[in-house]
Design an enzyme around this catalytic site. Structure first.
Site, short mmCIF file in Angstrom:
data_model
loop_
_atom_site.label_atom_id
_atom_site.label_comp_id
_atom_site.label_asym_id
_atom_site.label_seq_id
_atom_site.Cartn_x
_atom_site.Cartn_y
_atom_site.Cartn_z
N TYR A 153 0.18 2.11 8.48
CA TYR A 153 0.21 2.49 7.06
C TYR A 153 1.46 1.90 6.39
O TYR A 153 1.38 1.32 5.30
CB TYR A 153 0.21 4.02 6.94
CG TYR A 153 0.15 4.56 5.53
CD1 TYR A 153 -1.04 4.62 4.82
CD2 TYR A 153 1.31 5.01 4.89
CE1 TYR A 153 -1.09 5.12 3.52
CE2 TYR A 153 1.28 5.51 3.59
CZ TYR A 153 0.08 5.57 2.92
OH TYR A 153 0.04 6.07 1.63
N LYS A 157 1.50 -0.83 3.35
CA LYS A 157 2.13 -0.56 2.05
C LYS A 157 3.24 -1.57 1.74
O LYS A 157 3.41 -1.97 0.58
CB LYS A 157 2.68 0.87 2.05
CG LYS A 157 1.56 1.93 2.02
CD LYS A 157 0.57 1.68 0.91
CE LYS A 157 -0.34 2.84 0.60
NZ LYS A 157 -1.29 2.55 -0.47
N1 LIG Z 1 -0.34 11.39 -1.99
C1 LIG Z 1 0.76 10.85 -1.51
O1 LIG Z 1 1.70 11.54 -1.08
C2 LIG Z 1 0.90 9.35 -1.46
C3 LIG Z 1 2.14 8.82 -1.11
C4 LIG Z 1 2.28 7.44 -1.08
C5 LIG Z 1 1.22 6.62 -1.41
N2 LIG Z 1 0.01 7.17 -1.74
C6 LIG Z 1 -1.07 6.25 -2.06
O2 LIG Z 1 -1.63 6.58 -3.32
C7 LIG Z 1 -2.97 6.09 -3.38
C8 LIG Z 1 -3.87 7.18 -3.93
O3 LIG Z 1 -3.93 8.23 -2.97
P1 LIG Z 1 -4.02 9.78 -3.37
O4 LIG Z 1 -2.80 10.41 -2.85
O5 LIG Z 1 -4.36 9.90 -4.80
O6 LIG Z 1 -5.21 10.21 -2.40
P2 LIG Z 1 -6.66 10.80 -2.66
O7 LIG Z 1 -7.24 10.96 -1.31
O8 LIG Z 1 -6.58 11.99 -3.54
O9 LIG Z 1 -7.40 9.64 -3.45
C9 LIG Z 1 -7.74 8.42 -2.81
C10 LIG Z 1 -9.16 8.02 -3.23
O10 LIG Z 1 -9.43 6.73 -2.64
C11 LIG Z 1 -10.78 6.74 -2.19
N3 LIG Z 1 -10.92 5.74 -1.13
C12 LIG Z 1 -10.42 5.76 0.13
N4 LIG Z 1 -10.78 4.66 0.79
C13 LIG Z 1 -11.52 3.90 -0.07
C14 LIG Z 1 -12.17 2.65 0.03
N5 LIG Z 1 -12.14 1.95 1.17
N6 LIG Z 1 -12.82 2.17 -1.05
C15 LIG Z 1 -12.87 2.89 -2.21
N7 LIG Z 1 -12.28 4.10 -2.36
C16 LIG Z 1 -11.61 4.59 -1.31
C17 LIG Z 1 -11.01 8.16 -1.68
O11 LIG Z 1 -12.40 8.46 -1.60
C18 LIG Z 1 -10.25 8.99 -2.71
O12 LIG Z 1 -11.10 9.38 -3.78
C19 LIG Z 1 -3.32 5.63 -1.95
O13 LIG Z 1 -3.20 4.23 -1.87
C20 LIG Z 1 -2.25 6.28 -1.11
O14 LIG Z 1 -2.02 5.56 0.09
C21 LIG Z 1 -0.18 8.52 -1.78
#
Ligand SMILES: NC(=O)c1ccc[n+]([C@@H]2O[C@H](COP(=O)([O-])OP(=O)(O)OC[C@H]3O[C@@H](n4cnc5c(N)ncnc54)[C@H](O)[C@@H]3O)[C@@H](O)[C@H]2O)c1
Length: 252
Positions: A153, A157
């Site tokens: 991961y 990133k």
């Molecule tokens: N939440 C955190 O703490 C955090 C921290 C750092 C980075 N992020 C990043 O932020 C971004 C958004 O995540 P979030 O926290 O809103 O999570 P989330 O799970 O609420 O939303 C992510 C969405 O992406 C969709 N998804 C996953 N794989 C997919 C694919 N292959 N094709 C299409 N859709 C897909 C899921 O169905 C989901 O609806 C991600 O890239 C995550 O890695 C989140």
């Protein structure tokens, strides 16, 4: 609330949940509309209906280039173009490297780096044909600091920050591409981890928040606010950059 996105069309992957959904909500609240793209069509359509203002729901697995292309084409056909884009689709999986084989690592890289590449590749020409546009990609604090059990991961990133810098040069002069690196944020991705660690949401939030200088996790809307800055003309002279939004977690 201002009207920075009046008549603008947002193409958002991962738009059915968390940070993607919160960004679509802000764009709609400021006068825009959105194509909500996610794995499951029914969920994407339900979120689009909830957002209103002409939003549409589409299904695509961002790891699949042809599915992303088809979603971009459908957005142009149904909403008339794309002005703004957020590549927020992603999943989190952790574990010691000894437990990962190359197929699993490649899936992580293909969803995050591949998916972000596909969005930039197909959205950029649409924006160029309209004379301007703004794309935001999503990295993580894991791109900048090591955590236990986080090699694939974190590598994915870190790759997104590099992709953003490289692609932003190619997209000029019409299109800007910037990256947001979230810290611990309360979303669909972190909720199960919080409950697993704390037993319930409240305790989980306390545990996850304790290691952050601001002593709390971020909200999806706080991330959306930073993303909307990059999407808007307020950031008209900024491209290729990554902004960390983490309550101070990476400052020391
Ligand atoms: N939440 C955190 O703490 C955090 C921290 C750092 C980075 N992020 C990043 O932020 C971004 C958004 O995540 P979030 O926290 O809103 O999570 P989330 O799970 O609420 O939303 C992510 C969405 O992406 C969709 N998804 C996953 N794989 C997919 C694919 N292959 N094709 C299409 N859709 C897909 C899921 O169905 C989901 O609806 C991600 O890239 C995550 O890695 C989140």
């Amino acid at each position: 609330m201002s009207n920075r996105f009046e008549n603008k069309v947002l193409f958002v992957t991962g738009g059915a949940s968390g940070i993607g959904r919160a960004t679509a909500q802000r764009v709609v609240a400021e006068g825009g509309t959105a194509a909500v793209v996610d794995l499951d069509l029914a969920t994407a359509q339900a979120v689009a209906a909830e957002l209103g203002n002409g939003c549409i729901g589409l299904s695509a697995n961002v790891a699949d280039e042809q599915q992303v292309k088809a979603a971009v084409d459908a957005t142009v056909a149904q909403l008339g173009g794309i002005d703004l884009s957020l590549a927020a689709a992603g999943h989190a999986e952790f574990g010691p490297s000894a437990e990962w084989d190359s197929a699993r690592v490649l899936k992580m890289l293909q969803v995050h780096i591949g998916g972000t590449f596909h969005v930039c590749k197909y959205v950029t020409p649409v924006m160029k044909s309209r004379g301007n546009g703004s794309i935001v990609t999503i990295a993580s604090t894991a791109a900048f600091m090591a955590n236990n059990n986080n090699v694939p991961y974190g590598a994915a990133k870190a790759g997104i920050t590099g992709l953003t810098r490289q692609f932003s040069l190619e997209a000029l002069p019409e299109v800007r591409i910037n990256c947001i690196a979230p810290g611990r944020t309360i979303t669909g991705m972190t909720t199960p981890l919080m409950i697993q660690r704390g037993g319930d949401m409240e305790r989980g939030e306390e545990i996850f928040g304790a290691g952050i200088p601001m002593k709390r996790m971020g909200t999806a809307d706080e991330l959306a606010a930073a993303i909307c800055f990059f999407l808007s003309q307020d950031a008209s002279f900024i491209t290729g950059q990554t902004l960390i939004v983490d309550g101070g977690e990476t400052i020391s």
